[in-house]
Design an enzyme around this catalytic site. Structure first.
Site, PDB file in Angstrom:
ATOM      1  CG  ASN A 108      -1.874  -1.077   1.332  1.00  0.00           C
ATOM      2  OD1 ASN A 108      -2.306  -1.913   0.376  1.00  0.00           O
ATOM      3  ND2 ASN A 108      -2.663  -1.160   2.397  1.00  0.00           N
ATOM      4  N   GLY A 109       0.677   2.290  -0.811  1.00  0.00           N
ATOM      5  CA  GLY A 109       1.448   3.705  -0.726  1.00  0.00           C
ATOM      6  C   GLY A 109       1.799   3.794  -1.971  1.00  0.00           C
ATOM      7  CD  GLU A 502     -18.121  11.105  -2.088  1.00  0.00           C
ATOM      8  OE1 GLU A 502     -17.263  10.583  -1.651  1.00  0.00           O
ATOM      9  OE2 GLU A 502     -19.210  11.038  -1.430  1.00  0.00           O
TER      10      GLU A 502
END
Length: 622
Positions: A108-109, A502
């Site tokens: 993740n990241g 959204e």
């Protein structure tokens, strides 16, 4: 924004990994995958949902006692199987493309220097099968591996620039899993059998498996083996159990169950009365101690400040914008609200006597954490967070905290977390007003009574759902919408527009109603529905004038009006009457029909309500 689950055990852990992915899928659903050690590296990946991955695993009989799993929100590389995690190392050598290497990894990241690392690894003969920055880490660790996975990871992370939480294993050490974090959350789960241990990006992934959790701090590296684990800090110094204690965390799996509702978003909209009641539980008087943190006393901090700076993103930013009206009108304290992702990239004028308030549902929002650290680096030590996760990085890094009790929020479009944030921010307003000598006993009693009545008032607003559903049928055929509000309700109009875009994919904008004639009025036609938040407050007559401007141009109005506002339904004017006017707390009631409007419009259009395209729940990348 993605989900990680990993495990080392003496039995097949694939069911646990996949179950964990299902609970984390709301954090990213562009693709998903599982990798295990089974006489080498084996994996299954999919660009569909976790349910399809389960079918694939059942067909291939994928099993293993060491493994990692991931659900992805795409950053580098399109949502495609070859970009899906887990990634394997490939190379070096002539057969590198077809033959997996030794290392399997999930991440993740974002790795900012991935291009330079990729070029260096390609020069060594490594073959890349994806466009991701993650595959770079797998190859880098493989290139450094010399029989000790921990040592390879330790050296590799020294070359990484950016944010990461990783879980990695090597086929040459089949009962060993290494995790590391910098800027992205990662936890360690201690198995109840004393043999199995786990990694995850969220404790909820391990609900029902273990409630014994160790929270990794920034820079920590975890070495997990069968029956044992150990941790080191960012300087690679061993950490004791006292430094990283095991905590009992009740991440109930039932919180993620849908129950009788059609979608999680609908469930969470209807959970708001309970969420507010829980968030305000035990608040019998307004005292600074409500905001005490592990690092400081709120009474001391409140006496040492003369302004407030709110840092937040998305929906949380709009809750901060609402709080600005409260803080300046009730507490009489100058307040600035900043989009966290912008704040740290501009020159600002720091004030050491500012209370820096961060607002975040997850407590792991990367931009907000970075903005907090930037404010601290500028010499602003007084920090407070309004957060829904007591064990999060944000709570640990702020002096003071108020923990909302909205419970787990699965729907990507925030609803109950938003209203719980408003409740916490209103309490903060009252506490600051009291510390400044601006809250009388009578006013305190009035506000507490109003807050106690909020759950019942919210139930009455939820009863308006059938009327909102009728509006939604009109909106479902539109491609654009305009939202108007004034004063305290302008941020609520912003939040309503955000919710509609959204999940229904209808383009929506919000404006202060007085700004209509300064540009947006040019957009108004009979094809542009105009939603108006119209409480019976001091700005009502001004708002009515703005509504006449819309009708004069053929616009169709959809008005949320208080019972005594004297706004009547007529041709081109659709009115839903709120049960009662709620004074300063009115925004918490008026936002609920806007949530329902977005929800039912999305249902009518057939969109994926809980997992809207291109989005994910916890924004843990910049």
């Amino acid at each position: 924004m993605c989900g990680i689950v990993g495990a080392v055990s003496n039995q097949n852990i694939v069911p646990i990994l996949v179950q964990g992915l299902a609970r984390l899928e709301y954090r990213g659903y562009d693709s998903c995958g599982v990798a295990v050690y089974a006489n080498g590296l084996q994996r299954a990946r999919s660009t569909a949902r976790v349910s399809e991955l389960m079918d694939q695993i059942a067909t291939t009989h994928l099993e293993g006692s060491t493994g990692i799993a991931h659900t992805r929100w795409a950053t580098h590389g399109a949502p495609a199987v070859h970009n899906a995690h887990p990634h394997f190392s490939h190379g070096p050598g002539a057969d590198a493309y077809s033959k997996p290497g030794r290392v399997a990894l999930v991440h993740n990241g974002i790795i900012e220097n991935h291009d330079a690392l990729r070029a260096a690894l390609q020069a060594k003969g490594y073959v890349f099968q994806s466009q991701t920055d993650t595959e770079v880490i797998a190859h880098l660790i493989d290139s450094l591996y010399d029989g000790d996975l921990f040592e390879a990871v330790k050296v590799a992370i020294g070359s990484l620039r950016g944010a990461y939480a990783i879980a990695v294993f090597c086929k040459d050490e089949p009962q060993r899993l290494i995790g590391a974090r910098a800027g992205s959350p990662l936890i360690l789960g201690v198995g109840v059998d004393g043999q199995s241990h786990y990694l995850a990006s969220d404790a909820m992934a391990l609900a029902g498996v273990t409630d014994q959790i160790v929270y990794l701090e920034e820079g920590d590296v975890a070495d997990i083996q069968l029956g044992k684990y150990w941790l080191v800090d960012k300087a690679f110094k061993p950490l004791s159990a006292a430094q990283r204690p095991v905590k009992t965390v009740h991440a109930h799996s039932g919180a993620a169950e849908l129950g009788p509702y059609r979608h999680y978003m609908q469930k969470e909209i209807f959970e708001q009365p309970r969420a507010i009641a829980d968030t305000l539980q035990g608040v019998d008087s307004i005292v600074p101690e409500l905001f005490d943190g592990a690092q400081a006393s709120a009474a001391r901090v409140f006496k040492d400040i003369d302004s407030v700076l709110i840092l937040a993103c998305g929906t949380s930013f709009y809750s901060g914008c609402t709080a600005k009206y409260w803080l300046e009108s009730i507490a009489k304290i100058p307040t600035q609200v900043e989009v966290a992702s912008e704040y740290r990239y501009r020159d600002s004028v720091p004030n050491a006597r500012t209370l820096v308030v961060t607002i975040t549902q997850s407590g792991e929002t990367a931009d907000t954490l970075a903005a907090l650290r930037h404010a601290q680096s500028l010499g602003m030590p007084h920090t407070l967070t309004i957060c829904n996760v007591a064990t999060s990085a944000m709570v640990r890094e702020c002096e003071l905290a108020y923990i909302t009790r909205a419970g787990v929020e699965i729907g990507v479009a925030s609803t109950k977390a938003f209203t719980a944030q408003l409740a916490g921010l209103f309490l903060l307003t009252l506490a600051l007003a009291q510390s400044r000598g601006l809250l009388s006993d009578a006013e305190e009693a009035r506000h507490i009574n109003a807050m106690r009545h909020l759950p019942a008032a919210l139930q009455a607003v939820l009863a308006l759902e059938p009327q909102v559903m009728a509006w939604a049928q009109d909106f479902a055929a539109k491609e654009n919408a305009l939202f108007l509000g004034r004063g305290l309700h302008y941020p609520i109009a912003l939040e309503g527009a955000l919710k509609l875009k959204e999940i229904s994919y209808i383009h929506a904008e919000a404006y202060p109603a007085g700004e209509l004639k300064h540009g947006p009025l040019a957009l108004v036609t009979s094809a542009m529905p105009v939603v108006t938040v119209a409480p019976n407050d001091v700005l009502l007559e001004k708002l009515k004038s703005n509504m006449h401007e819309v009708r004069a141009r053929g616009g169709v109005l959809y008005v949320l009006a208080d019972a005594d506002s004297q706004i009547e339904s007529s041709e081109g004017v659709h009115v839903i009457r709120m049960p009662e006017h709620y004074g300063e707390l009115s925004p918490m009631l008026h936002v609920v029909p806007l949530q329902l409007l977005a929800y039912h419009t999305a249902c009518a259009r057939g969109t994926d309500v809980d997992k809207p395209r291109n989005l994910a729940k916890s924004v843990t990348v910049e």
